[in-house]
Scaffold this motif. Sequence first.
Motif, PDB file in Angstrom:
ATOM      1  N   UNK A  44      78.669 128.491 113.556  1.00  0.00           N
ATOM      2  CA  UNK A  44      77.231 128.441 113.316  1.00  0.00           C
ATOM      3  C   UNK A  44      76.889 127.103 112.675  1.00  0.00           C
ATOM      4  N   UNK A  45      75.853 126.459 113.160  1.00  0.00           N
ATOM      5  CA  UNK A  45      75.303 125.288 112.478  1.00  0.00           C
ATOM      6  C   UNK A  45      74.148 125.766 111.606  1.00  0.00           C
ATOM      7  N   UNK A  46      73.962 125.115 110.480  1.00  0.00           N
ATOM      8  CA  UNK A  46      72.847 125.492 109.616  1.00  0.00           C
ATOM      9  C   UNK A  46      72.331 124.263 108.877  1.00  0.00           C
ATOM     10  N   UNK A  47      71.121 124.397 108.343  1.00  0.00           N
ATOM     11  CA  UNK A  47      70.490 123.344 107.551  1.00  0.00           C
ATOM     12  C   UNK A  47      70.391 123.816 106.116  1.00  0.00           C
ATOM     13  N   UNK A  48      70.779 122.938 105.200  1.00  0.00           N
ATOM     14  CA  UNK A  48      70.740 123.272 103.782  1.00  0.00           C
ATOM     15  C   UNK A  48      70.467 122.005 102.985  1.00  0.00           C
ATOM     16  N   UNK A  49      69.801 122.148 101.879  1.00  0.00           N
ATOM     17  CA  UNK A  49      69.564 120.997 101.003  1.00  0.00           C
ATOM     18  C   UNK A  49      70.781 120.776 100.103  1.00  0.00           C
ATOM     19  N   UNK A  94      57.297 117.851  98.026  1.00  0.00           N
ATOM     20  CA  UNK A  94      56.784 118.716  99.083  1.00  0.00           C
ATOM     21  C   UNK A  94      56.252 119.983  98.447  1.00  0.00           C
ATOM     22  N   UNK A  95      55.055 120.414  98.868  1.00  0.00           N
ATOM     23  CA  UNK A  95      54.476 121.638  98.334  1.00  0.00           C
ATOM     24  C   UNK A  95      55.409 122.822  98.572  1.00  0.00           C
ATOM     25  N   UNK A  96      55.551 123.649  97.566  1.00  0.00           N
ATOM     26  CA  UNK A  96      56.421 124.811  97.667  1.00  0.00           C
ATOM     27  C   UNK A  96      57.876 124.512  97.399  1.00  0.00           C
ATOM     28  N   UNK A  97      58.206 123.247  97.231  1.00  0.00           N
ATOM     29  CA  UNK A  97      59.598 122.863  97.004  1.00  0.00           C
ATOM     30  C   UNK A  97      59.744 122.017  95.755  1.00  0.00           C
ATOM     31  N   UNK A  98      58.908 120.985  95.621  1.00  0.00           N
ATOM     32  CA  UNK A  98      59.027 120.051  94.512  1.00  0.00           C
ATOM     33  C   UNK A  98      59.649 118.754  94.975  1.00  0.00           C
ATOM     34  N   UNK A  99      60.486 118.167  94.132  1.00  0.00           N
ATOM     35  CA  UNK A  99      61.124 116.894  94.484  1.00  0.00           C
ATOM     36  C   UNK A  99      62.083 117.090  95.654  1.00  0.00           C
ATOM     37  N   UNK A 100      62.087 116.121  96.563  1.00  0.00           N
ATOM     38  CA  UNK A 100      62.981 116.205  97.723  1.00  0.00           C
ATOM     39  C   UNK A 100      63.966 115.043  97.796  1.00  0.00           C
ATOM     40  N   UNK A 101      63.684 113.954  97.088  1.00  0.00           N
ATOM     41  CA  UNK A 101      64.547 112.774  97.210  1.00  0.00           C
ATOM     42  C   UNK A 101      65.931 113.000  96.617  1.00  0.00           C
ATOM     43  N   UNK A 102      66.069 114.010  95.761  1.00  0.00           N
ATOM     44  CA  UNK A 102      67.367 114.282  95.154  1.00  0.00           C
ATOM     45  C   UNK A 102      67.981 115.585  95.683  1.00  0.00           C
ATOM     46  N   UNK A 149      82.038 125.067 104.684  1.00  0.00           N
ATOM     47  CA  UNK A 149      81.233 124.463 105.746  1.00  0.00           C
ATOM     48  C   UNK A 149      81.516 122.966 105.797  1.00  0.00           C
ATOM     49  N   UNK A 150      81.448 122.417 106.989  1.00  0.00           N
ATOM     50  CA  UNK A 150      81.670 120.983 107.186  1.00  0.00           C
ATOM     51  C   UNK A 150      80.328 120.295 107.401  1.00  0.00           C
ATOM     52  N   UNK A 151      80.081 119.235 106.619  1.00  0.00           N
ATOM     53  CA  UNK A 151      78.814 118.525 106.700  1.00  0.00           C
ATOM     54  C   UNK A 151      78.825 117.568 107.888  1.00  0.00           C
ATOM     55  N   UNK A 152      77.786 117.670 108.737  1.00  0.00           N
ATOM     56  CA  UNK A 152      77.702 116.834 109.929  1.00  0.00           C
ATOM     57  C   UNK A 152      76.776 115.640 109.766  1.00  0.00           C
ATOM     58  N   UNK A 153      75.790 115.729 108.870  1.00  0.00           N
ATOM     59  CA  UNK A 153      74.861 114.619 108.680  1.00  0.00           C
ATOM     60  C   UNK A 153      74.733 114.307 107.200  1.00  0.00           C
ATOM     61  N   UNK A 154      74.281 113.102 106.891  1.00  0.00           N
ATOM     62  CA  UNK A 154      74.078 112.687 105.509  1.00  0.00           C
ATOM     63  C   UNK A 154      73.065 111.551 105.495  1.00  0.00           C
ATOM     64  N   UNK A 155      72.650 111.143 104.302  1.00  0.00           N
ATOM     65  CA  UNK A 155      71.731 110.021 104.181  1.00  0.00           C
ATOM     66  C   UNK A 155      70.489 110.365 103.389  1.00  0.00           C
ATOM     67  N   UNK A 156      69.655 109.361 103.146  1.00  0.00           N
ATOM     68  CA  UNK A 156      68.459 109.507 102.330  1.00  0.00           C
ATOM     69  C   UNK A 156      67.262 109.912 103.186  1.00  0.00           C
ATOM     70  N   UNK A 157      67.412 110.975 103.907  1.00  0.00           N
ATOM     71  CA  UNK A 157      66.378 111.520 104.781  1.00  0.00           C
ATOM     72  C   UNK A 157      66.676 112.986 105.016  1.00  0.00           C
ATOM     73  N   UNK A 158      65.725 113.688 105.598  1.00  0.00           N
ATOM     74  CA  UNK A 158      65.921 115.105 105.896  1.00  0.00           C
ATOM     75  C   UNK A 158      66.258 115.289 107.367  1.00  0.00           C
ATOM     76  N   UNK A 159      67.282 116.082 107.646  1.00  0.00           N
ATOM     77  CA  UNK A 159      67.698 116.424 109.010  1.00  0.00           C
ATOM     78  C   UNK A 159      67.452 117.913 109.217  1.00  0.00           C
ATOM     79  N   UNK A 160      66.603 118.250 110.183  1.00  0.00           N
ATOM     80  CA  UNK A 160      66.205 119.647 110.380  1.00  0.00           C
ATOM     81  C   UNK A 160      66.065 119.950 111.860  1.00  0.00           C
TER      82      UNK A 160
END
Length: 665
Positions: free
Chosen positions: A119-124, A154-162, A200-211
Amino acid sequence: MKAADLGLLTSVSTPTVHPGGTRAVVSVTHPSLEADAAVGQLWSIPLTGHAAPRRVTRGFRDTAPRFSPDGRLIAFLRAVPKSAPQLYVVDAAGGEPVQVTDRTLGVSEFAWAPDGRSLAFVSREPEQGRYGTVEGIDPNSEPARRIRTLKYQANGLGYIVDRRAHVFLVAVPDVWAEPAVAPVPQPDGSTGEKPGVPDARQLTSGEWDDTTIAFAPDGATLAFVSARHEGRDDDLRSNVFLVPVDGSGEPVDATGGHGDFSVVALQYGLNGVLYVSAQEVGESGRDFVARNTALYAIDRPDAAPRLLTDPETVDLTESDIVAYGDDAVLVADRRRGALVLTRVTSAGDVERLTDDTTVVGGVGTAGDVVVVSIADAGTAGDVALVTDGGLTRLTDFSRAVRAAGVIAPRELTVTGADGYPVHGWAVLPEGEGPHPVLLNIHGGPFAAYTGALFDEAQVYAAAGYAVLMCNPRGSAGYGQEHGRVIRQRMGTVDLDDVLAFLDGALAQLPGLDAERVGVMGGSYGGYLTAWTIAHDHRFAAAIVERGYLDPEAFIGTSDIGSFFSDEYTGTDPEHIRTQSPQAVVDRVTTPTLVLHSSSDLRCPLGQAERYYAALKRNGVEAELVIFPGEDHELSRSGRPRHRRERFEIILDWWARHLPSRTNRV
């Protein structure tokens, strides 16, 4: 329906259909006043025979079910009180769900690999030292944040850069093994994030959101959406990337250089074509106002996307993409207050499969079997089978709320002062009247009221008010020109349209009291309410909720402040003031209730506080209500007790300023 009946409202998720086409599974959730949270479980819906739907899980909040490719397992997200959702799998025949992830910030979405083994998944991914990653460090003890971007909350989340969202891959545990999940040994000797939960094995990284993930049919690559270009802080562009699942290479941009758009959804068809829905954002990369979402096809990774639908006549903004047949996908087209199930082939042929009144929320398929979640005048969420004759209803989850009292809306079109047709609905209380009238204005602006069961209208009508809801120019579902006409002209024809709808309804509908009228709205609806009462003084009272009230102060404070005001009200200070409710607040004499949430990052609390302070300083009767811990979504997904209290406060305000036969002090 009364405010106390809020817990009777059910929402139904996108269906997942067993590969054999024999049953569908959905998540059925509702706001629980007892738990003060949304709760829900998975339900199995037979598609053949006469068996009744049945609940198949017992979690606190189980959502987003999906059958494995072979139909033997169901993956879903489970949340427990005060914890983020985690990924689980369960034997489709029944049994105890097995936990797959134990992410600090939970899982937001997932996808099955075609072979069903992973399964692939998205997580912060939180920065170390933040968000509970170190025991004993609470939010107020964390290090200072050093912000270098314009988009950092982001509304409903708060800070996203960290805590950026990234894509991960995890092996599916053996649900039939004893014990149910064995620790998975790793090269460093560890056995996973948590005993019994595989790493889980991380497939993406960086200072951006992958969704927004989707596996290619061969399972070798995974498509996702990201904004990785250098100018991402100054525009709204995003692209589709492909990453090898085995970790053998870096993500490759599959859409870069081929268009200026923001990607909304994606999915592979059974023909191997990658279908993408996206909004054009112009050469500036920021021109998002009233842009309909169109469907594109990417035939191969190095090919330019092919436009399949006309963005003027088809809008897929609220739609997922679902593979269907050898050469087509299913989408939902937003038009005149409905979401219409639509089939689109890779050649661009468009066929509409449902009527122009039903709101199709989600779609599941297996072969020729198509199952949808729907809402209409009699249901907030149910499941239906799509047939040649239309829709065959399979569930009745709204039976209880209908028993509590539901009033069908009456569709209405009036002609404005300039001859423009204004479309909307009226929900009229029982009895001959005359009934006091509430003019409701929706948010957006590029959104729309529908004819589906709407708790706001039902509660107010049950309290004795005639509720009017229209989609003025600026709204969605009537073409891009209809929506874009208020760009940098806010408070012009949109004001004309809501007043024309009010006047037309008063003239056409019996039992409405033209001398006793109130006005209310949230977000952009709060904007237009505040603008209306500065220009028209007929209203007994007003409610301005989570309003966009001061465009200048919006910049640098809202999570969308880096672009929203620039595009909707312009950049010239004098021109902005010609569209600003704060600039004309001194003209208001109408008693005004200002409702807001303390954690609203979309329309920050300061918008309400400045507006309220000006009203009070000008001698206007006004009240400010602030809901603690809530964000911009209070009325839709806030804590149930706060949602009920909100209704009670609103009805109390109307009882004092616009009493009805059944709602008075």
